[in-house]
Each structure stands twice: as structure tokens, then as C-alpha cells.
Design a protein around this motif. Structure first.
Motif, PDB file in Angstrom:
ATOM      1  N   ASP A  42       6.576  12.295  -7.360  1.00 36.82           N
ATOM      2  CA  ASP A  42       7.141  11.056  -7.874  1.00 36.82           C
ATOM      3  C   ASP A  42       6.899  10.944  -9.360  1.00 36.82           C
ATOM      4  O   ASP A  42       7.753  10.459 -10.096  1.00 36.82           O
ATOM      5  CB  ASP A  42       6.511   9.861  -7.143  1.00 36.82           C
ATOM      6  CG  ASP A  42       6.967   9.810  -5.693  1.00 36.82           C
ATOM      7  OD1 ASP A  42       7.989  10.456  -5.383  1.00 36.82           O
ATOM      8  OD2 ASP A  42       6.294   9.150  -4.888  1.00 36.82           O
ATOM      9  N   GLN A  43       5.710  11.362  -9.809  1.00 39.65           N
ATOM     10  CA  GLN A  43       5.421  11.299 -11.241  1.00 39.65           C
ATOM     11  C   GLN A  43       6.353  12.222 -12.012  1.00 39.65           C
ATOM     12  O   GLN A  43       6.861  11.874 -13.067  1.00 39.65           O
ATOM     13  CB  GLN A  43       3.961  11.709 -11.498  1.00 39.65           C
ATOM     14  CG  GLN A  43       2.933  10.722 -10.970  1.00 39.65           C
ATOM     15  CD  GLN A  43       3.012   9.397 -11.676  1.00 39.65           C
ATOM     16  OE1 GLN A  43       3.420   9.327 -12.839  1.00 39.65           O
ATOM     17  NE2 GLN A  43       2.649   8.327 -10.987  1.00 39.65           N
ATOM     18  N   ASP A  44       6.581  13.471 -11.467  1.00 41.91           N
ATOM     19  CA  ASP A  44       7.491  14.410 -12.133  1.00 41.91           C
ATOM     20  C   ASP A  44       8.892  13.852 -12.174  1.00 41.91           C
ATOM     21  O   ASP A  44       9.621  14.037 -13.133  1.00 41.91           O
ATOM     22  CB  ASP A  44       7.494  15.755 -11.392  1.00 41.91           C
ATOM     23  CG  ASP A  44       6.149  16.450 -11.538  1.00 41.91           C
ATOM     24  OD1 ASP A  44       5.403  16.058 -12.452  1.00 41.91           O
ATOM     25  OD2 ASP A  44       5.848  17.345 -10.728  1.00 41.91           O
ATOM     26  N   LYS A  58       0.834  -1.201   0.000  1.00 44.30           N
ATOM     27  CA  LYS A  58       0.000   0.000   0.000  1.00 44.30           C
ATOM     28  C   LYS A  58       0.867   1.248   0.000  1.00 44.30           C
ATOM     29  O   LYS A  58       0.596   2.221  -0.720  1.00 44.30           O
ATOM     30  CB  LYS A  58      -0.908  -0.026   1.235  1.00 44.30           C
ATOM     31  CG  LYS A  58      -1.904   1.107   1.282  1.00 44.30           C
ATOM     32  CD  LYS A  58      -2.817   0.940   2.492  1.00 44.30           C
ATOM     33  CE  LYS A  58      -3.830   2.075   2.552  1.00 44.30           C
ATOM     34  NZ  LYS A  58      -4.715   1.947   3.733  1.00 44.30           N
ATOM     35  N   ASP A  59       1.946   1.223   0.830  1.00 45.91           N
ATOM     36  CA  ASP A  59       2.860   2.372   0.879  1.00 45.91           C
ATOM     37  C   ASP A  59       3.524   2.607  -0.468  1.00 45.91           C
ATOM     38  O   ASP A  59       3.699   3.752  -0.907  1.00 45.91           O
ATOM     39  CB  ASP A  59       3.926   2.149   1.954  1.00 45.91           C
ATOM     40  CG  ASP A  59       3.334   2.175   3.357  1.00 45.91           C
ATOM     41  OD1 ASP A  59       2.202   2.670   3.508  1.00 45.91           O
ATOM     42  OD2 ASP A  59       3.996   1.679   4.292  1.00 45.91           O
ATOM     43  N   GLN A  60       3.890   1.501  -1.106  1.00 46.94           N
ATOM     44  CA  GLN A  60       4.538   1.622  -2.425  1.00 46.94           C
ATOM     45  C   GLN A  60       3.575   2.223  -3.447  1.00 46.94           C
ATOM     46  O   GLN A  60       3.949   3.081  -4.241  1.00 46.94           O
ATOM     47  CB  GLN A  60       5.020   0.252  -2.890  1.00 46.94           C
ATOM     48  CG  GLN A  60       5.781   0.301  -4.199  1.00 46.94           C
ATOM     49  CD  GLN A  60       6.286  -1.074  -4.603  1.00 46.94           C
ATOM     50  OE1 GLN A  60       6.050  -2.045  -3.903  1.00 46.94           O
ATOM     51  NE2 GLN A  60       6.970  -1.130  -5.720  1.00 46.94           N
ATOM     52  N   GLU A  61       2.336   1.782  -3.401  1.00 50.28           N
ATOM     53  CA  GLU A  61       1.337   2.323  -4.327  1.00 50.28           C
ATOM     54  C   GLU A  61       1.097   3.806  -4.060  1.00 50.28           C
ATOM     55  O   GLU A  61       0.997   4.616  -4.986  1.00 50.28           O
ATOM     56  CB  GLU A  61       0.029   1.544  -4.194  1.00 50.28           C
ATOM     57  CG  GLU A  61       0.122   0.118  -4.723  1.00 50.28           C
ATOM     58  CD  GLU A  61      -1.155  -0.654  -4.463  1.00 50.28           C
ATOM     59  OE1 GLU A  61      -2.030  -0.124  -3.731  1.00 50.28           O
ATOM     60  OE2 GLU A  61      -1.279  -1.779  -4.993  1.00 50.28           O
ATOM     61  N   ASN A  62       1.034   4.166  -2.761  1.00 46.63           N
ATOM     62  CA  ASN A  62       0.833   5.571  -2.415  1.00 46.63           C
ATOM     63  C   ASN A  62       2.024   6.425  -2.865  1.00 46.63           C
ATOM     64  O   ASN A  62       1.860   7.546  -3.346  1.00 46.63           O
ATOM     65  CB  ASN A  62       0.628   5.727  -0.913  1.00 46.63           C
ATOM     66  CG  ASN A  62      -0.692   5.141  -0.448  1.00 46.63           C
ATOM     67  OD1 ASN A  62      -1.624   5.012  -1.248  1.00 46.63           O
ATOM     68  ND2 ASN A  62      -0.789   4.786   0.823  1.00 46.63           N
ATOM     69  N   GLN A  63       3.232   5.882  -2.719  1.00 47.90           N
ATOM     70  CA  GLN A  63       4.441   6.604  -3.110  1.00 47.90           C
ATOM     71  C   GLN A  63       4.481   6.835  -4.615  1.00 47.90           C
ATOM     72  O   GLN A  63       4.878   7.886  -5.100  1.00 47.90           O
ATOM     73  CB  GLN A  63       5.675   5.821  -2.649  1.00 47.90           C
ATOM     74  CG  GLN A  63       6.980   6.565  -2.778  1.00 47.90           C
ATOM     75  CD  GLN A  63       7.092   7.694  -1.764  1.00 47.90           C
ATOM     76  OE1 GLN A  63       6.403   7.669  -0.752  1.00 47.90           O
ATOM     77  NE2 GLN A  63       7.924   8.686  -2.047  1.00 47.90           N
TER      78      GLN A  63
END
Length: 261
Positions: free
Chosen positions: A204-206, A193-198
Motif C-alpha cells: 500500500d505504501q508503494d 483497525k482494518d483501515q489502519e492495517n491496510q
């Protein structure tokens, strides 16, 4: 002549009875001889023959019980001795019968019943030292049996307690394992879940596409390199021009000197 007939019949009956008794005694003696020679099976046959001659013979019946006992036919021997108690009235004989009943029951591991039989024997024959000894022996056997049973019960209780403890320990291990598995799974789920949120954060996208500052830094560096290269080229061209100018001036000087001479 008819008055003598009853006397004749009585004498004939007496002779017949005496002959039968002699045959009974003969079979008993034969049985006793065989019994003394440890031929118990054959002695049994002789005692039964004696009983065929005299069905209520105490000696034949008692000795038959002994022959059966020696062959370890304890159930048959017990029935034989018990049958003798029905009609026997003599205290000494009853004492002997119940003594042997006690022995037979003892061999069949019926200790409580054998103790009662020895007591009954002593009621009829209280001075029998052998019966007293056997009674005490049976009581000790009972005491030993009770002690062994107590030990066995304690051992079974200990085994049961150990099994219960082992089951508790195993249940505890199983529960601990289940708890640990649940914790591990919860941690995996949380990490996922943390990885998905990150991954879903704008920064993170930028960063994935390229950090603007990082891109700007990379572009500035490229421009600087190109500028430096241009400057080097310009300097090279300037140097070439300076060299050409120097060369031309030197040539002109030489020409002028030549003309003046």
C-alpha cells in the motif's frame, strides 16, 4: 301542727313532679310536631328541653336520636342510641334501639357492625319484619362490597401484571439497543483497525508513492511517444532531402538538354 308537715311536703313534691312531667310531655309533643313537619333541627331543641326536665326520659332520648339521624348527624345519633341501651330493660324498646343503631351504622358504611346490631335487635324483638328486611339488605350490601373489592383487587393485579410486562418489554428493548450499539461500535472499531492495517501494508505504501510497474508503463509510453515523434521528424527530413534531390536532378536534366541544341 307539726304532725301535718310530712304530709304537706309529700303533697308538694307530688305536685312539683307532676308539673315537671307535664313540661317534659309538652316539649316532647312540640318536638314530635316539628319532626313530622321535617323541622328536625328545631325538634332536636325541643327533645333536649324535655331531657332537661327528665334526664332519663326514654321517649325524649329515643326521639332525639331520630332527630339527629334525620340531620345526618350519624355519630351523634349513634352515641344517643347507645346511651339508651345502658339503663333500658324492656325487650321491645331495646329491639327498637338496636334497630336504629343498625340503621345509623349502615349509613356510616360500617356494614359488619350494622349486621351485628340488627342481629342484637332480633334477639330482643325476633318478630320485627322491618329489622329482618334491614338485616338482609345489609348482608347483600356486604356481598356486593366484597364482590367489588374482589374486582378491584383483580384489576389491581392485572394492572400490576401489565406494568411488570411493560417493564420487562422495556428492559428487553433497552438491552437489545445496548447490544446493537455495542455491535455497531465494535464494527466501527474493527473497520478502523482494518483501515489502519491496510494503510500500514508495504504494498500500500508503494502504491501511494507509485507502483513500479505502473511507473514503468508510464515511462515506456512517454519514450514511445518521443521516439515516434523523432521518427516522424526524421521521415520528414528524409522526404525533404528526397524532394530536393529530385528537384536538382530535374534541373540538371533540363540544362543538359538545352546545351545539346
Amino acid at each position: 301542727m307539726n304532725k301535718y308537715i310530712p304530709l304537706f311536703i309529700a303533697l308538694l313534691g307530688l305536685i312539683t313532679y307532676d308539673a315537671t312531667a307535664q313540661k317534659e310531655r309538652k316539649f316532647i309533643r312540640n318536638g314530635n310536631d316539628l319532626f313530622e313537619g321535617n323541622e328536625y333541627e328545631n325538634s332536636e331543641v325541643e327533645y333536649r328541653k324535655a331531657l332537661d326536665k327528665k334526664i332519663n326520659s326514654y321517649e325524649a332520648g329515643f326521639n332525639l336520636g331520630d332527630a339527629l339521624y334525620k340531620q345526618k348527624k350519624y355519630d351523634e345519633a349513634l352515641k344517643q342510641y347507645q346511651a339508651l341501651t345502658v339503663s333500658e330493660q324492656d325487650p321491645k324498646k331495646l329491639g327498637d334501639i338496636y334497630h336504629n343503631i343498625g340503621n345509623t351504622l349502615l349509613m356510616n358504611r360500617k356494614i359488619d357492625e350494622s349486621i351485628e346490631a340488627y342481629k342484637e335487635s332480633l334477639r330482643h324483638n325476633p318478630n320485627s319484619q322491618e329489622t329482618k328486611y334491614n338485616l338482609e339488605y345489609a348482608r347483600r350490601m356486604k356481598q356486593k362490597q366484597e364482590e367489588e373489592k374482589k374486582k378491584q383487587d383483580q384489576k389491581q393485579d392485572q394492572n400490576k401484571d401489565q406494568k411488570d410486562q411493560n417493564k420487562k418489554d422495556q428492559d428487553k428493548k433497552d438491552q437489545n439497543k445496548q447490544d446493537q450499539d455495542k455491535k455497531d461500535q465494535d464494527k466501527k472499531d474493527q473497520d478502523k483497525k482494518d483501515q489502519e492495517n491496510q494503510e500500514n501494508k508495504p504494498g500500500d505504501q508503494d502504491k501511494k508513492k507509485g507502483d513500479p510497474e505502473e511507473q514503468e508503463s508510464k515511462i515506456s509510453q512517454q519514450d514511445a511517444n518521443r521516439l515516434l515523434e523523432a521518427l516522424e521528424n526524421d521521415e520528414k527530413q528524409v522526404q525533404e532531402k528526397v524532394q530536393k534531390a529530385k528537384a536538382a536532378a530535374q534541373k540538371a536534366k533540363k540544362t543538359k538538354i538545352t546545351k545539346d541544341w
